[in-house]
Design a protein around this motif. Structure first.
Motif, PDB file in Angstrom:
ATOM      1  N   ASP A  25      89.248  92.019 -44.461  1.00 15.13           N
ATOM      2  CA  ASP A  25      88.093  91.862 -45.360  1.00 15.13           C
ATOM      3  C   ASP A  25      88.559  91.611 -46.794  1.00 15.13           C
ATOM      4  OD1 ASP A  25      86.270  92.209 -43.311  1.00 15.13           O
ATOM      5  OD2 ASP A  25      85.875  94.317 -43.770  1.00 15.13           O
ATOM      6  N   GLY A  26      89.554  92.367 -47.229  1.00 16.07           N
ATOM      7  CA  GLY A  26      90.077  92.204 -48.578  1.00 16.07           C
ATOM      8  C   GLY A  26      90.712  90.847 -48.810  1.00 16.07           C
ATOM      9  N   LEU A  27      91.277  90.271 -47.773  1.00 17.65           N
ATOM     10  CA  LEU A  27      91.901  88.951 -47.856  1.00 17.65           C
ATOM     11  C   LEU A  27      90.910  87.826 -47.564  1.00 17.65           C
ATOM     12  CD1 LEU A  27      95.236  89.792 -46.011  1.00 17.65           C
ATOM     13  CD2 LEU A  27      94.987  89.272 -48.447  1.00 17.65           C
ATOM     14  N   GLN A  28      89.709  88.205 -47.195  1.00 20.45           N
ATOM     15  CA  GLN A  28      88.641  87.260 -46.836  1.00 20.45           C
ATOM     16  C   GLN A  28      89.022  86.375 -45.659  1.00 20.45           C
ATOM     17  OE1 GLN A  28      87.929  85.423 -50.693  1.00 20.45           O
ATOM     18  NE2 GLN A  28      86.366  86.961 -51.160  1.00 20.45           N
ATOM     19  N   VAL A  29      89.608  87.043 -44.637  1.00 21.86           N
ATOM     20  CA  VAL A  29      89.904  86.382 -43.368  1.00 21.86           C
ATOM     21  C   VAL A  29      89.398  87.299 -42.257  1.00 21.86           C
ATOM     22  CG1 VAL A  29      91.934  85.147 -44.236  1.00 21.86           C
ATOM     23  CG2 VAL A  29      92.232  87.392 -43.189  1.00 21.86           C
ATOM     24  N   THR A  30      89.377  86.802 -41.045  1.00 21.70           N
ATOM     25  CA  THR A  30      88.955  87.645 -39.932  1.00 21.70           C
ATOM     26  C   THR A  30      90.110  88.538 -39.491  1.00 21.70           C
ATOM     27  OG1 THR A  30      89.630  86.064 -38.236  1.00 21.70           O
ATOM     28  CG2 THR A  30      87.367  85.850 -39.102  1.00 21.70           C
ATOM     29  N   SER A  31      89.760  89.624 -38.829  1.00 20.51           N
ATOM     30  CA  SER A  31      90.788  90.509 -38.263  1.00 20.51           C
ATOM     31  C   SER A  31      91.642  89.752 -37.263  1.00 20.51           C
ATOM     32  CB  SER A  31      90.137  91.713 -37.569  1.00 20.51           C
ATOM     33  OG  SER A  31      89.434  92.487 -38.496  1.00 20.51           O
ATOM     34  N   ALA A  32      91.000  88.879 -36.488  1.00 25.56           N
ATOM     35  CA  ALA A  32      91.724  88.095 -35.483  1.00 25.56           C
ATOM     36  C   ALA A  32      92.755  87.190 -36.153  1.00 25.56           C
ATOM     37  CB  ALA A  32      90.748  87.263 -34.653  1.00 25.56           C
ATOM     38  N   TYR A  33      92.390  86.597 -37.266  1.00 30.39           N
ATOM     39  CA  TYR A  33      93.317  85.715 -37.979  1.00 30.39           C
ATOM     40  C   TYR A  33      94.506  86.497 -38.512  1.00 30.39           C
ATOM     41  CZ  TYR A  33      95.279  82.433 -41.311  1.00 30.39           C
ATOM     42  OH  TYR A  33      96.145  81.625 -41.996  1.00 30.39           O
ATOM     43  N   LEU A  34      94.234  87.634 -39.172  1.00 28.12           N
ATOM     44  CA  LEU A  34      95.317  88.450 -39.723  1.00 28.12           C
ATOM     45  C   LEU A  34      96.242  88.940 -38.622  1.00 28.12           C
ATOM     46  CD1 LEU A  34      96.724  89.790 -42.085  1.00 28.12           C
ATOM     47  CD2 LEU A  34      95.063  91.665 -41.942  1.00 28.12           C
ATOM     48  N   SER A  35      95.669  89.368 -37.515  1.00 27.02           N
ATOM     49  CA  SER A  35      96.471  89.817 -36.379  1.00 27.02           C
ATOM     50  C   SER A  35      97.321  88.673 -35.836  1.00 27.02           C
ATOM     51  CB  SER A  35      95.560  90.365 -35.279  1.00 27.02           C
ATOM     52  OG  SER A  35      96.314  90.736 -34.152  1.00 27.02           O
ATOM     53  N   ALA A  36      96.748  87.485 -35.737  1.00 31.08           N
ATOM     54  CA  ALA A  36      97.478  86.326 -35.225  1.00 31.08           C
ATOM     55  C   ALA A  36      98.636  85.943 -36.147  1.00 31.08           C
ATOM     56  CB  ALA A  36      96.530  85.140 -35.039  1.00 31.08           C
ATOM     57  N   VAL A  37      98.446  86.073 -37.456  1.00 34.33           N
ATOM     58  CA  VAL A  37      99.533  85.793 -38.401  1.00 34.33           C
ATOM     59  C   VAL A  37     100.635  86.833 -38.232  1.00 34.33           C
ATOM     60  CG1 VAL A  37     100.178  85.733 -40.840  1.00 34.33           C
ATOM     61  CG2 VAL A  37      98.124  84.548 -40.078  1.00 34.33           C
ATOM     62  N   GLU A  38     100.251  88.111 -38.143  1.00 37.11           N
ATOM     63  CA  GLU A  38     101.226  89.185 -37.962  1.00 37.11           C
ATOM     64  C   GLU A  38     102.053  88.973 -36.697  1.00 37.11           C
ATOM     65  OE1 GLU A  38      99.471  93.085 -37.928  1.00 37.11           O
ATOM     66  OE2 GLU A  38      99.022  93.047 -40.070  1.00 37.11           O
ATOM     67  N   ASN A  39     101.416  88.496 -35.653  1.00 35.24           N
ATOM     68  CA  ASN A  39     102.066  88.337 -34.355  1.00 35.24           C
ATOM     69  C   ASN A  39     102.687  86.954 -34.144  1.00 35.24           C
ATOM     70  OD1 ASN A  39     101.638  90.915 -32.872  1.00 35.24           O
ATOM     71  ND2 ASN A  39      99.527  90.479 -33.465  1.00 35.24           N
ATOM     72  N   GLY A  40     102.632  86.107 -35.161  1.00 33.92           N
ATOM     73  CA  GLY A  40     103.247  84.789 -35.065  1.00 33.92           C
ATOM     74  C   GLY A  40     102.468  83.792 -34.239  1.00 33.92           C
ATOM     75  N   LYS A  41     101.215  84.085 -33.951  1.00 36.87           N
ATOM     76  CA  LYS A  41     100.402  83.155 -33.162  1.00 36.87           C
ATOM     77  C   LYS A  41      99.727  82.119 -34.053  1.00 36.87           C
ATOM     78  CE  LYS A  41      99.726  86.425 -29.458  1.00 36.87           C
ATOM     79  NZ  LYS A  41      98.816  87.295 -28.742  1.00 36.87           N
ATOM     80  N   LYS A  42      99.649  82.408 -35.336  1.00 37.34           N
ATOM     81  CA  LYS A  42      99.125  81.460 -36.325  1.00 37.34           C
ATOM     82  C   LYS A  42     100.234  81.196 -37.329  1.00 37.34           C
ATOM     83  CE  LYS A  42      94.615  80.882 -35.660  1.00 37.34           C
ATOM     84  NZ  LYS A  42      94.033  79.619 -35.371  1.00 37.34           N
ATOM     85  N   LYS A  43     100.333  79.972 -37.770  1.00 40.74           N
ATOM     86  CA  LYS A  43     101.370  79.590 -38.734  1.00 40.74           C
ATOM     87  C   LYS A  43     101.119  80.298 -40.063  1.00 40.74           C
ATOM     88  CE  LYS A  43     103.366  75.367 -40.757  1.00 40.74           C
ATOM     89  NZ  LYS A  43     104.332  76.003 -41.494  1.00 40.74           N
ATOM     90  N   LEU A  44     102.164  80.874 -40.589  1.00 45.44           N
ATOM     91  CA  LEU A  44     102.106  81.551 -41.884  1.00 45.44           C
ATOM     92  C   LEU A  44     102.366  80.537 -42.982  1.00 45.44           C
ATOM     93  CD1 LEU A  44     102.078  84.090 -43.701  1.00 45.44           C
ATOM     94  CD2 LEU A  44     104.525  84.299 -43.236  1.00 45.44           C
ATOM     95  N   THR A  45     101.451  80.443 -43.924  1.00 46.81           N
ATOM     96  CA  THR A  45     101.658  79.571 -45.078  1.00 46.81           C
ATOM     97  C   THR A  45     102.170  80.408 -46.242  1.00 46.81           C
ATOM     98  OG1 THR A  45      99.413  79.874 -45.948  1.00 46.81           O
ATOM     99  CG2 THR A  45      99.749  78.063 -44.360  1.00 46.81           C
ATOM    100  N   THR A  46     102.847  79.758 -47.151  1.00 46.29           N
ATOM    101  CA  THR A  46     103.338  80.441 -48.351  1.00 46.29           C
ATOM    102  C   THR A  46     102.158  80.952 -49.166  1.00 46.29           C
ATOM    103  OG1 THR A  46     105.284  79.021 -48.376  1.00 46.29           O
ATOM    104  CG2 THR A  46     104.751  80.165 -50.430  1.00 46.29           C
ATOM    105  N   GLU A  47     101.087  80.182 -49.207  1.00 45.25           N
ATOM    106  CA  GLU A  47      99.896  80.590 -49.962  1.00 45.25           C
ATOM    107  C   GLU A  47      99.313  81.887 -49.405  1.00 45.25           C
ATOM    108  OE1 GLU A  47     100.225  77.437 -48.603  1.00 45.25           O
ATOM    109  OE2 GLU A  47     100.829  76.483 -50.487  1.00 45.25           O
ATOM    110  N   PHE A  48      99.257  82.005 -48.076  1.00 53.52           N
ATOM    111  CA  PHE A  48      98.708  83.220 -47.485  1.00 53.52           C
ATOM    112  C   PHE A  48      99.646  84.398 -47.731  1.00 53.52           C
ATOM    113  CE2 PHE A  48      97.711  86.230 -44.056  1.00 53.52           C
ATOM    114  CZ  PHE A  48      96.364  86.417 -44.333  1.00 53.52           C
ATOM    115  N   ALA A  49     100.951  84.171 -47.650  1.00 49.15           N
ATOM    116  CA  ALA A  49     101.921  85.245 -47.919  1.00 49.15           C
ATOM    117  C   ALA A  49     101.738  85.753 -49.347  1.00 49.15           C
ATOM    118  CB  ALA A  49     103.341  84.744 -47.701  1.00 49.15           C
ATOM    119  N   GLU A  50     101.564  84.844 -50.293  1.00 49.10           N
ATOM    120  CA  GLU A  50     101.363  85.237 -51.688  1.00 49.10           C
ATOM    121  C   GLU A  50     100.042  85.980 -51.872  1.00 49.10           C
ATOM    122  OE1 GLU A  50     101.933  81.525 -53.740  1.00 49.10           O
ATOM    123  OE2 GLU A  50     104.114  81.722 -53.641  1.00 49.10           O
ATOM    124  N   LYS A  51      99.034  85.579 -51.134  1.00 49.32           N
ATOM    125  CA  LYS A  51      97.735  86.256 -51.186  1.00 49.32           C
ATOM    126  C   LYS A  51      97.872  87.700 -50.685  1.00 49.32           C
ATOM    127  CE  LYS A  51      92.939  85.411 -49.776  1.00 49.32           C
ATOM    128  NZ  LYS A  51      92.046  84.503 -49.057  1.00 49.32           N
TER     129      LYS A  51
END
Length: 120
Positions: A25-51
């Protein structure tokens, strides 16, 4: 598979007693998206890492560590295998990944393998 970035984020989130949904919620993304980034199922962008770094309010040392984890995670590659894939197929994929990872594969060998896989 939890990425290096995912491990760092999860640790920081747990240290702050924050649930996945709260952070999402704080990052303005879904829980599913954040979980997928953590687990490597979604590509991590530098912009999201900085966010994430900004959201967590990390100081310079922690920020550098998180960025290093992000860069390492961006270099990772995964191969999805089905439960019913044969042991031979799994072993072939694993052997190929190990050869590439250890840089024991020449450009010519890689080209030959690619030609075989593409049916040339």
């Amino acid at each position: 598979m939890l990425t290096k970035f995912g491990m760092e984020v999860r640790k920081k989130r747990i240290d702050k007693s924050m649930k996945l949904a709260e952070m999402a919620d704080g990052l303005q993304v879904t829980s599913a998206y954040l979980s997928a980034v953590e687990n490597g199922k979604k590509k991590l962008t530098t912009e999201f890492a900085e966010k994430v770094i900004t959201f967590l309010g990390l100081e310079s040392g922690e920020k550098i560590s998180m960025l290093e984890a992000a860069y390492a995670s961006q270099e990772e590659f995964s191969i999805k295998m089905k439960d019913d894939d044969s042991a031979l197929l799994r072993n072939a994929a694993g052997a190929f990944a190990r050869k590439i990872e250890s840089s024991n594969l020449s450009e010519q060998q890689a080209k030959s393998i690619l030609e075989i896989l593409e049916g040339k």
